[in-house]
Enzyme design. Structure first.
Site, PDB file in Angstrom:
ATOM      1  CE  LYS A  80       9.218 -15.928   1.999  1.00 42.41           C
ATOM      2  NZ  LYS A  80       8.588 -14.954   2.915  1.00 42.41           N
ATOM      3  CB  SER A 155       8.322 -11.724   0.541  1.00 45.55           C
ATOM      4  OG  SER A 155       8.283 -12.443   1.770  1.00 45.55           O
ATOM      5  CB  SER A 179       5.827 -12.248   3.678  1.00 45.77           C
ATOM      6  OG  SER A 179       6.313 -11.023   3.217  1.00 45.77           O
TER       7      SER A 179
HETATM    8  N1  GLN Z   1       5.552  -6.669   2.147  1.00 49.71           N
HETATM    9  C1  GLN Z   1       6.212  -6.414   3.388  1.00 49.71           C
HETATM   10  C2  GLN Z   1       7.572  -5.850   3.114  1.00 49.71           C
HETATM   11  O1  GLN Z   1       7.882  -5.653   1.997  1.00 49.71           O
HETATM   12  C3  GLN Z   1       6.253  -7.654   4.209  1.00 49.71           C
HETATM   13  C4  GLN Z   1       7.446  -8.501   4.013  1.00 49.71           C
HETATM   14  C5  GLN Z   1       7.444  -9.756   4.821  1.00 49.71           C
HETATM   15  O2  GLN Z   1       6.516 -10.039   5.587  1.00 49.71           O
HETATM   16  N2  GLN Z   1       8.514 -10.484   4.689  1.00 49.71           N
HETATM   17  O3  GLN Z   1       8.338  -5.607   3.975  1.00 49.71           O
END
Ligand code: GLN
Length: 506
Positions: A80, A155, A179
């Protein structure tokens, strides 16, 4: 001839060790698959073909010379883009880091390189890991391999889509609120968020430092255990890193795959199901509970009353930490620098122009929210209260783990939604993580295992669903035992892995 891109990392590792295939062949097969499907999927922001092949050649030569190698040596991986990689662009999906090439490796990348694993490239993500659909990337959308008009989750949608599209057997994700797990659920892949401190955060571009955790994205539970054991374990460069060794994760996965869960109590969290969860998601969840019961587990219901406030607390704590972490992107040291179009070029005006141009809307929204929550006069009311809720959620977990060895829920309340569907509604987007966020607030580990297909409410083709297993801190081995048992039961029911049913994009 076997299609090497379809094999799991564990099988590839075995074939490499036995000399049946070379790392160059495996790496080239992944690169060919990338060339074939990336125009449709766009899981990668950067493909490092030459470097990956150079690593592969080196590993093949060392193996031929009889050198003792790491079990995953020669198995390719995607990383990532929020994880820094020496000599390879690392943008975290943001324009503000466009063109930045880090001078150092994250600890987990160092371990991947030391194991002799070719790095195929960097995967797409929501900007600074803020989002649940990868649509907040500054570099375009990633498409779900199951249905190209749908989101791959976020994400880390790029890592999940890369693994689901068979362009990489393994990938690295990061999970601050879900994410790794939510993209896993909506793409039919396995995703693991380790215990907080279980994998070094050194070299992750920080979102919220008290919540961030890197972990594996794979096609099988065993593959996640193999990768977790490589990247996990103490790192003196991360002060929150757990000093004790990891539990035996690979052993737990192998044991779980034998299918016997007698003596294991599984707690179904009352608050993480029902209203807001698609009926198809709920139905797959209940089927999986039956399979766990058949495997010998005892299923009980547990209540975690403060989970109701988890999302609200998260959306104060995360923006507060993010606003402070992102202050370093000021146009002075690295990445984008924009000078004001007219008037004096002062430091403050350069910072404003750079941040105005370099950050996307979601990032700005959270910086504003976080700065507000931390400001004098509001700190106790917002940030302080959120921290108290965080403690109550930890206490809910402590009480629940007195009654059950693991806790379970659907990973995500819905199957993959359409690109664009929730982009203008931040609250609807945030609700994707209701079931994953409590684990981050408490620092406990979680896994998402693909557990079936469900037709979305609007009709169309069936899409993957995910089953979440949570365990107490430092008991990550329980995720692998229960996860592997469920995976084995589901595969014998379907006659093969779920991903075999995905459309072949090649
Ligand atoms: N969707 C969550 C957020 O927007 C999780 C993000 C993540 O785990 N990096 O914060």
């Amino acid at each position: 001839m076997t299609d090497l891109t379809r094999l799991s990392a564990a099988v590839l590792a075995e074939k490499l060790r036995a000399g049946e295939v070379t790392s160059v062949e495996v790496t080239q097969a992944c690169l060919d698959r990338i060339a074939a499907v990336e125009p449709a999927v766009h899981a990668y922001l950067h493909v490092s073909a030459d470097e990956a092949l150079a690593t592969a050649r080196d590993v093949d030569a060392r193996r031929a010379a009889g050198e003792e190698l790491h079990p995953l040596a020669g198995v390719p991986i995607a990383v990532k883009d929020v994880v820094v990689t020496r000599g390879m662009p690392s943008t975290a999906g943001s324009k503000i880091l466009e063109g930045w090439v880090p001078p150092y490796d994250a600890t987990l990348v160092e371990r991947i390189r030391a194991a002799g694993m070719p790095i195929l490239g960097k995967t797409n993500m929501d900007e600074f890991a803020m989002g649940s659909s990868t649509e907040h990337s500054a570099y375009g959308n990633t498409h779900n391999p199951w249905d190209l008009e749908r989101i791959p989750g976020g994400s880390g949608g790029g890592s999940a889509a890369a693994v689901a599209a068979f362009t990489a057997p393994l990938a690295i994700g990061t999970d601050t609120g879900g994410s790794i797990r939510q993209p896993g659920a909506v793409t039919g892949t396995v995703g693991v968020k380790p215990t907080y401190g279980g994998v070094s955060r050194y070299g992750l571009i920080a979102l919220a430092s008290s919540l961030d955790q890197a972990g594996p994205v794979t096609r099988t539970v065993l593959d996640s255990a193999l990768l977790h054991e490589l990247i996990g374990g103490h790192d003196p460069r991360d002060s929150t890193s757990i000093p004790e060794p990891l539990p035996d994760l690979v052993g737990a996965a192998r044991r779980g795959a034998q299918g016997d869960l007698s003596g294991v109590t599984v707690g179904v969290v009352t608050q993480l199901q029902g209203e807001g969860y698609q009926p198809g998601v709920q139905a797959r969840f209940e089927e999986s509970l039956e399979l766990l019961t058949k495997a010998g587990a005892k299923v009980v219901e547990v209540s975690c009353p403060h989970f109701e406030y988890a999302l609200a607390a998260y959306y104060l704590i995360l923006p507060a930490e993010a606003s402070s972490n992102l202050a370093k992107f000021d146009g002075m040291r690295f990445g984008l620098r924009v000078e004001p179009e007219d008037g004096p070029v002062t430091a403050e005006r350069v910072m404003a122009a750079t941040r105005g141009a370099g950050f996307g809307d979601e990032v700005k929204r959270r910086i504003i929210l976080g700065t507000y929550a931390l400001s004098a006069g509001y700190y106790d009311a917002y940030y302080g209260s959120a921290q108290k809720v965080r403690t109550l959620i930890q206490q809910d977990f402590d009480a629940a783990f007195e009654q059950a060895d693991v806790l379970v829920s659907p990973t995500s309340p819905t199957t993959a939604f359409k690109l664009g569907e929730k982009l203008d509604d931040p609250l609807a987007m945030y609700l994707n993580d209701v079931a994953t966020i409590p684990a981050n607030l408490a620092g406990i580990p979680g896994i998402s295992v693909p557990n079936g297909l469900s037709v979305p409410p609007e009709g169309g083709d069936a899409l993957p669903t995910g089953f979440q297993v949570l365990a107490p801190a430092k008991a990550d081995d329980r995720l692998y035992r229960v996860g592997a048992a469920l995976e084995a039961a589901l595969e014998s029911r379907w006659g093969g892995p779920l991903l075999d049913r995905a459309p072949d994009l090649g």
